[in-house]
Design a protein around this motif. Sequence first.
Motif, PDB file in Angstrom:
ATOM      1  N   VAL A  95      48.870  17.219  34.155  1.00  0.00           N
ATOM      2  CA  VAL A  95      48.379  18.455  33.578  1.00  0.00           C
ATOM      3  C   VAL A  95      47.091  18.825  34.584  1.00  0.00           C
ATOM      4  CG1 VAL A  95      47.284  19.707  31.669  1.00  0.00           C
ATOM      5  CG2 VAL A  95      49.195  18.013  31.211  1.00  0.00           C
ATOM      6  N   GLN A  96      47.304  20.116  35.037  1.00  0.00           N
ATOM      7  CA  GLN A  96      46.105  20.586  35.776  1.00  0.00           C
ATOM      8  C   GLN A  96      45.409  21.723  35.177  1.00  0.00           C
ATOM      9  OE1 GLN A  96      49.442  20.168  39.241  1.00  0.00           O
ATOM     10  NE2 GLN A  96      47.455  20.359  40.379  1.00  0.00           N
ATOM     11  N   LEU A  97      44.522  22.048  35.695  1.00  0.00           N
ATOM     12  CA  LEU A  97      43.708  23.424  35.304  1.00  0.00           C
ATOM     13  C   LEU A  97      43.269  24.177  36.470  1.00  0.00           C
ATOM     14  CD1 LEU A  97      42.451  24.855  32.848  1.00  0.00           C
ATOM     15  CD2 LEU A  97      40.491  23.448  33.183  1.00  0.00           C
ATOM     16  N   VAL A  98      43.524  25.369  36.575  1.00  0.00           N
ATOM     17  CA  VAL A  98      43.384  26.436  37.743  1.00  0.00           C
ATOM     18  C   VAL A  98      42.403  27.269  37.062  1.00  0.00           C
ATOM     19  CG1 VAL A  98      44.420  27.877  39.487  1.00  0.00           C
ATOM     20  CG2 VAL A  98      45.628  25.680  39.112  1.00  0.00           C
ATOM     21  N   LYS A  99      41.307  27.764  37.949  1.00  0.00           N
ATOM     22  CA  LYS A  99      40.399  28.827  37.709  1.00  0.00           C
ATOM     23  C   LYS A  99      40.569  29.936  38.676  1.00  0.00           C
ATOM     24  CE  LYS A  99      35.373  29.500  38.002  1.00  0.00           C
ATOM     25  NZ  LYS A  99      34.145  28.805  38.367  1.00  0.00           N
ATOM     26  N   THR A 100      40.632  30.917  38.147  1.00  0.00           N
ATOM     27  CA  THR A 100      41.109  32.091  38.947  1.00  0.00           C
ATOM     28  C   THR A 100      39.699  33.074  38.952  1.00  0.00           C
ATOM     29  OG1 THR A 100      41.984  33.603  37.451  1.00  0.00           O
ATOM     30  CG2 THR A 100      43.362  32.141  38.599  1.00  0.00           C
ATOM     31  N   ALA A 101      38.729  32.888  37.945  1.00  0.00           N
ATOM     32  CA  ALA A 101      37.666  33.826  37.644  1.00  0.00           C
ATOM     33  C   ALA A 101      36.739  32.938  36.917  1.00  0.00           C
ATOM     34  CB  ALA A 101      38.213  35.100  36.991  1.00  0.00           C
ATOM     35  N   GLU A 102      35.343  33.546  37.073  1.00  0.00           N
ATOM     36  CA  GLU A 102      34.356  33.130  36.353  1.00  0.00           C
ATOM     37  C   GLU A 102      34.041  33.482  34.886  1.00  0.00           C
ATOM     38  OE1 GLU A 102      32.101  30.954  37.694  1.00  0.00           O
ATOM     39  OE2 GLU A 102      32.784  31.068  39.759  1.00  0.00           O
ATOM     40  N   LEU A 103      33.756  32.530  34.378  1.00  0.00           N
ATOM     41  CA  LEU A 103      33.626  32.961  32.682  1.00  0.00           C
ATOM     42  C   LEU A 103      32.035  32.866  32.465  1.00  0.00           C
ATOM     43  CD1 LEU A 103      36.614  30.986  30.843  1.00  0.00           C
ATOM     44  CD2 LEU A 103      36.320  33.271  31.802  1.00  0.00           C
ATOM     45  N   PRO A 104      31.175  33.790  32.651  1.00  0.00           N
ATOM     46  CA  PRO A 104      29.965  33.631  32.528  1.00  0.00           C
ATOM     47  C   PRO A 104      29.515  33.092  31.071  1.00  0.00           C
ATOM     48  CG  PRO A 104      30.345  35.555  33.464  1.00  0.00           C
ATOM     49  CD  PRO A 104      31.697  35.017  33.243  1.00  0.00           C
ATOM     50  N   PRO A 105      28.660  32.144  30.859  1.00  0.00           N
ATOM     51  CA  PRO A 105      28.324  31.671  29.590  1.00  0.00           C
ATOM     52  C   PRO A 105      27.389  32.377  28.708  1.00  0.00           C
ATOM     53  CG  PRO A 105      27.090  30.381  31.322  1.00  0.00           C
ATOM     54  CD  PRO A 105      27.831  31.398  31.912  1.00  0.00           C
ATOM     55  N   ASN A 106      27.153  33.604  29.057  1.00  0.00           N
ATOM     56  CA  ASN A 106      26.266  34.693  28.303  1.00  0.00           C
ATOM     57  C   ASN A 106      27.214  35.597  27.158  1.00  0.00           C
ATOM     58  OD1 ASN A 106      27.861  36.251  30.074  1.00  0.00           O
ATOM     59  ND2 ASN A 106      26.096  37.431  30.574  1.00  0.00           N
ATOM     60  N   LYS A 107      28.381  35.160  26.935  1.00  0.00           N
ATOM     61  CA  LYS A 107      29.366  35.928  25.967  1.00  0.00           C
ATOM     62  C   LYS A 107      30.433  34.727  25.279  1.00  0.00           C
ATOM     63  CE  LYS A 107      30.757  38.616  28.759  1.00  0.00           C
ATOM     64  NZ  LYS A 107      31.466  40.071  29.310  1.00  0.00           N
ATOM     65  N   ASN A 108      31.126  35.186  24.462  1.00  0.00           N
ATOM     66  CA  ASN A 108      32.122  33.911  23.897  1.00  0.00           C
ATOM     67  C   ASN A 108      33.550  34.779  24.415  1.00  0.00           C
ATOM     68  OD1 ASN A 108      30.370  32.432  22.687  1.00  0.00           O
ATOM     69  ND2 ASN A 108      29.980  33.862  20.911  1.00  0.00           N
ATOM     70  N   TYR A 109      34.493  33.828  24.281  1.00  0.00           N
ATOM     71  CA  TYR A 109      35.690  34.094  24.792  1.00  0.00           C
ATOM     72  C   TYR A 109      36.970  33.532  23.766  1.00  0.00           C
ATOM     73  CZ  TYR A 109      33.161  34.508  28.950  1.00  0.00           C
ATOM     74  OH  TYR A 109      32.307  34.790  30.048  1.00  0.00           O
ATOM     75  N   ILE A 110      37.888  34.614  23.709  1.00  0.00           N
ATOM     76  CA  ILE A 110      39.263  34.261  23.123  1.00  0.00           C
ATOM     77  C   ILE A 110      40.148  34.018  24.340  1.00  0.00           C
ATOM     78  CG2 ILE A 110      41.262  34.946  21.732  1.00  0.00           C
ATOM     79  CD1 ILE A 110      39.399  36.627  19.958  1.00  0.00           C
ATOM     80  N   LEU A 111      40.659  32.667  24.520  1.00  0.00           N
ATOM     81  CA  LEU A 111      41.587  32.532  25.377  1.00  0.00           C
ATOM     82  C   LEU A 111      43.173  32.748  24.803  1.00  0.00           C
ATOM     83  CD1 LEU A 111      39.339  31.256  26.743  1.00  0.00           C
ATOM     84  CD2 LEU A 111      40.783  29.677  27.686  1.00  0.00           C
ATOM     85  N   GLY A 192      22.775  22.519  25.871  1.00  0.00           N
ATOM     86  CA  GLY A 192      22.922  23.024  27.222  1.00  0.00           C
ATOM     87  C   GLY A 192      24.147  24.000  27.250  1.00  0.00           C
ATOM     88  N   PHE A 193      24.992  24.094  26.278  1.00  0.00           N
ATOM     89  CA  PHE A 193      26.225  25.032  26.357  1.00  0.00           C
ATOM     90  C   PHE A 193      25.736  26.314  25.398  1.00  0.00           C
ATOM     91  CE2 PHE A 193      27.885  20.822  27.424  1.00  0.00           C
ATOM     92  CZ  PHE A 193      29.000  21.342  28.148  1.00  0.00           C
ATOM     93  N   THR A 194      26.139  27.634  25.914  1.00  0.00           N
ATOM     94  CA  THR A 194      25.695  28.827  25.632  1.00  0.00           C
ATOM     95  C   THR A 194      26.848  29.631  25.125  1.00  0.00           C
ATOM     96  OG1 THR A 194      25.370  29.643  27.648  1.00  0.00           O
ATOM     97  CG2 THR A 194      23.367  28.720  26.440  1.00  0.00           C
ATOM     98  N   SER A 195      28.118  29.250  25.277  1.00  0.00           N
ATOM     99  CA  SER A 195      29.244  29.844  25.145  1.00  0.00           C
ATOM    100  C   SER A 195      30.668  29.046  24.389  1.00  0.00           C
ATOM    101  CB  SER A 195      29.698  30.530  26.533  1.00  0.00           C
ATOM    102  OG  SER A 195      30.843  31.128  26.266  1.00  0.00           O
ATOM    103  N   ASN A 196      31.027  29.752  23.442  1.00  0.00           N
ATOM    104  CA  ASN A 196      32.220  29.281  22.788  1.00  0.00           C
ATOM    105  C   ASN A 196      33.599  29.773  23.509  1.00  0.00           C
ATOM    106  OD1 ASN A 196      31.053  27.236  21.040  1.00  0.00           O
ATOM    107  ND2 ASN A 196      30.595  29.023  19.895  1.00  0.00           N
ATOM    108  N   ALA A 197      34.464  29.173  23.898  1.00  0.00           N
ATOM    109  CA  ALA A 197      35.980  29.668  24.436  1.00  0.00           C
ATOM    110  C   ALA A 197      36.939  29.149  23.393  1.00  0.00           C
ATOM    111  CB  ALA A 197      36.098  29.320  25.758  1.00  0.00           C
ATOM    112  N   VAL A 198      37.527  29.849  22.663  1.00  0.00           N
ATOM    113  CA  VAL A 198      38.670  29.390  21.620  1.00  0.00           C
ATOM    114  C   VAL A 198      40.024  30.032  22.039  1.00  0.00           C
ATOM    115  CG1 VAL A 198      39.097  29.484  19.073  1.00  0.00           C
ATOM    116  CG2 VAL A 198      36.862  29.852  19.745  1.00  0.00           C
ATOM    117  N   ALA A 199      40.811  28.943  22.335  1.00  0.00           N
ATOM    118  CA  ALA A 199      42.075  29.091  22.814  1.00  0.00           C
ATOM    119  C   ALA A 199      42.932  29.421  21.651  1.00  0.00           C
ATOM    120  CB  ALA A 199      42.498  27.898  23.565  1.00  0.00           C
ATOM    121  N   ILE A 200      43.649  30.483  21.743  1.00  0.00           N
ATOM    122  CA  ILE A 200      44.713  30.817  20.380  1.00  0.00           C
ATOM    123  C   ILE A 200      46.071  30.701  21.230  1.00  0.00           C
ATOM    124  CG2 ILE A 200      45.375  32.321  18.703  1.00  0.00           C
ATOM    125  CD1 ILE A 200      42.597  33.251  18.421  1.00  0.00           C
ATOM    126  N   LEU A 201      46.938  29.924  20.616  1.00  0.00           N
ATOM    127  CA  LEU A 201      48.561  30.244  21.083  1.00  0.00           C
ATOM    128  C   LEU A 201      49.072  30.926  20.052  1.00  0.00           C
ATOM    129  CD1 LEU A 201      48.972  26.192  21.266  1.00  0.00           C
ATOM    130  CD2 LEU A 201      49.356  27.956  23.149  1.00  0.00           C
TER     131      LEU A 201
END
Length: 352
Positions: A95-111, A192-201
């Motif tokens: 399993v690999q992980l590829v980054k195509t853009a930055e995710l600034p840690p100043n906000k939260n994310y839904i993947l 030291g972490f300031t952001s949450n990224a929650v992955a939703i299938l």
Amino acid sequence: MKIEWAPVGVPMERRRQTFAMAFLILTFMILSFGSYFFVAAVLFYGSLWWRTLMVIYLVYVYANHRRTHSIMDGNGWKISRNNWLFRHYRDYFPVQLVKTAELPPNKNYILASFPHGILGTGISINMGLDISKWLKLFPQVRPKVATLDQNFLTPVVRGLLRSWGLVSVSKDALVYLLTKSNDPKHKDNRDGFTSNAVAILVGGAQEALDSHPGKYILTLKNRKGFVKMAIRTGSSIVPTFSFGEVDILDQVANPPNSPVRRFQDFVKRITGISPLIPVGRGIFNYSFGFLPNRRRIVQVVGAPIDVVQSDQPEAAYVDKIHNQVIADLEKMFAKYKDQYIPNSKQDKLIIH
């Protein structure tokens, strides 16, 4: 059926990877079903002392879930999300992980994650079981994976899910995580972490029913709840696509309106869970069994789609963001399929 046996001279590293895969799947299967039998056995056949302890434990599980949504703040126990066993589990496919853009840690994310496949393996490994690669690519962003709420009411199993960073996909749990402060000085961010990224299938159980090797069929056109949640919480949406996810396991043929599919749809309506019958390989053969096949999975994380926060999302704005998610997924598939899918000319993206 002719059985294709694994050769005797398989390298030891590959044997260790197969052992890790078999151990994890068997352990989770046994715990998932065995926990209910264990509870029933204690309640029916245990002494008064053991029955009392079990009732206290069950009440605690229910009350704790109602109060905290069973969420473990922070990144949980690092040893349970970055160890020898899970690294071999990752390398089995790999399993690999590829980054195509930055995710600034100043906000939260839904993947918004696709496709579901049978197991949701790419997301589960990269953002749950072995988060080492995620933390290198997206520092200060906590990875979380959302799953069915009822999983956190399963005795014993709930503890494992929490330690792996899994969270409930319920509205209350998502709001709790996605409205967390991004201030480095906030007490919740002392790690030291300031952001949450929650992955939703997003496609969920329905998408799993359509999972077959070489078929990228997404359930998305009528799934807008994740967009509304993003707007209500002001979280950016990050489309992510796991190439190869559908290739690691097949399932018993279940075309629409077939007896098998009608039964699966019936169970799904009642329980929310698709009763899949996976077809894979064995520990010592490549012809049949419950283990996934060795197929590379590449999770590509796209660019965030920013939204304007609103407590009452307007339908037109929801549709606009939803259409942008679909467009980004289509572009992502077209751009990377030749690179990450063998014989990609035969594979098409279908969005239902």
